[in-house]
Enzyme design. Structure first.
Site, mmCIF file in Angstrom:
data_model
loop_
_atom_site.group_PDB
_atom_site.id
_atom_site.type_symbol
_atom_site.label_atom_id
_atom_site.label_comp_id
_atom_site.label_asym_id
_atom_site.label_seq_id
_atom_site.Cartn_x
_atom_site.Cartn_y
_atom_site.Cartn_z
ATOM 1 C CG HIS A 70 0.880 -7.571 -2.458
ATOM 2 N ND1 HIS A 70 1.422 -6.408 -1.943
ATOM 3 C CD2 HIS A 70 -0.441 -7.532 -2.136
ATOM 4 C CE1 HIS A 70 0.482 -5.705 -1.354
ATOM 5 N NE2 HIS A 70 -0.672 -6.363 -1.445
ATOM 6 C CG ASP A 187 -1.996 -3.911 1.780
ATOM 7 O OD1 ASP A 187 -1.895 -4.961 1.118
ATOM 8 O OD2 ASP A 187 -2.340 -2.820 1.277
ATOM 9 C CD GLU A 221 -2.232 -5.529 -4.509
ATOM 10 O OE1 GLU A 221 -3.477 -5.460 -4.551
ATOM 11 O OE2 GLU A 221 -1.526 -4.733 -3.832
#
Length: 349
Positions: A70, A187, A221
């Protein structure tokens, strides 16, 4: 001098984390990925949620794989313009206010205008506020100090800033000579870069995949539903590529690929997990098995939405997730190697 694959991947990570893309405002980064894949002559399509899907045909068209990472990140929105001209924010994604204290940020207005600021405690000055260190880091106490000559709410509104404008955090990306990569939003942009490099490698080496394989670059996400749709009926295996969480009691580190066996959604598919472990051992890939106690992925979102699939989760180990993140090139390499062998492997049935 030609860059090595890992150098190319790290450069991609740097470029991706530098594109603001909080959940809900990801068009710019999706366009970047779209253009990258177009240069590889890979056809893509956007789903209605704004995510991007690329498909590489395989020998077997009756059974499909899907891999996902993502591009959406943590961020915030303008919640309120205070009478002082400071700005109250509402968080996007699961993180704490203390992790963004002192961070530079930018506000994007609905017209596209960009203005910068700093996220600070209202009671920042120790020369004025006795409780500067003890006051709670929360929505009421933290605010954006705008880098504009404003003294009240009307002057801020006159600049075009309004409730609902997106707030992005400065990634502060650094790549160190010893292989460490420090940045916000690793992330999951580290994994997106790994998947893009995997596609590039498949194309350049003219690899014929055993199964038709879809690559979903999801964009929701961080708020729970990025990868829960657009999964073909033929899809058997669904592998999320996302960060491995580090901390007390965790086995994940910054140098190996983390294979998740369980997170807050429950166990991942046991046979797929064993297959991933076998591939790592057969190909001398450093890996760690781990449980992430407060975590969910696009794969778990797909399971929750009712898809009849085999689901798994792997990714590079990321220290200080949802805060000042860091990983190492060794973890990036080990994740890339496992994915390279996985997409060419037999399927778990």
């Amino acid at each position: 001098m030609k860059k090595t694959k890992i150098e190319e991947t790290i450069q991609l990570i740097q470029e991706l984390v530098s594109i603001p893309s909080p959940s809900g405002n990801t068009n710019e980064v999706i366009t970047y990925v779209e253009k990258y894949l177009a240069e590889l002559n890979v056809e893509t399509k956007r789903n209605r949620k704004g995510g991007l899907i690329a498909t590489l045909p395989g020998k077997d068209h009756t059974q499909h794989r899907m891999l996902t990472a993502h591009v959406d990140t943590l961020g915030a929105m303008v919640k309120e313009i205070k009478p002082s001209g400071r700005i109250k924010i509402d968080l996007i994604g699961g993180f704490r206010y203390n992790s963004i204290e002192g961070e530079y940020c930018q506000i994007q207005t609905t017209s596209g205008k960009i203005m910068t600021g700093t996220i600070l405690m209202h009671q920042t000055s120790v020369h004025v506020y006795k409780d500067a260190g003890k006051a709670e880091r929360n929505q009421d106490n933290m605010e954006i100090r705008l880098d504009e000559k404003v003294h009240n709410a009307d002057e801020v509104r006159h600049l075009g800033i309004a409730v609902g404008d997106f707030v992005s955090f400065d990634p502060r990306v650094q790549v160190l000579p010893n292989g460490f990569i420090k940045s916000r939003h690793l992330d999951d942009k580290a994994s997106v870069a790994i998947l893009l490099q995997l596609i590039q490698q498949i194309k350049s080496e003219k690899i014929e995949l055993p199964f038709t394989t879809h690559f979903l670059i999801s964009n929701n996400e961080e708020i729970g539903y990025g990868g829960n749709s657009n999964i073909t009926p033929e899809t058997v295996e669904y592998l999320a590529v996302d960060m491995g969480a580090m901390g007390d009691g965790q086995s994940t580190d910054e140098y190996t690929v983390s294979i998740c066996v369980k997170d807050a959604s429950g166990p991942y598919h046991y046979e797929l997990r064993k297959r991933l472990t076998q591939l790592a051992e057969e190909n001398d890939i450093g890996y760690k098995l781990d449980i992430y106690p407060f975590y969910g992925s696009d794969a778990s979102a797909a399971i929750r939405s009712g898809h009849d699939i085999v689901h798994g989760l792997i990714g590079p180990g990321i220290d200080s997730s949802h805060a000042f993140e860091r990983t190492h090139k060794d973890s990036i390499e080990n994740t890339a190697k496992l994915l390279y062998h996985y997409v060419q492997s037999s399927m778990v049935l």
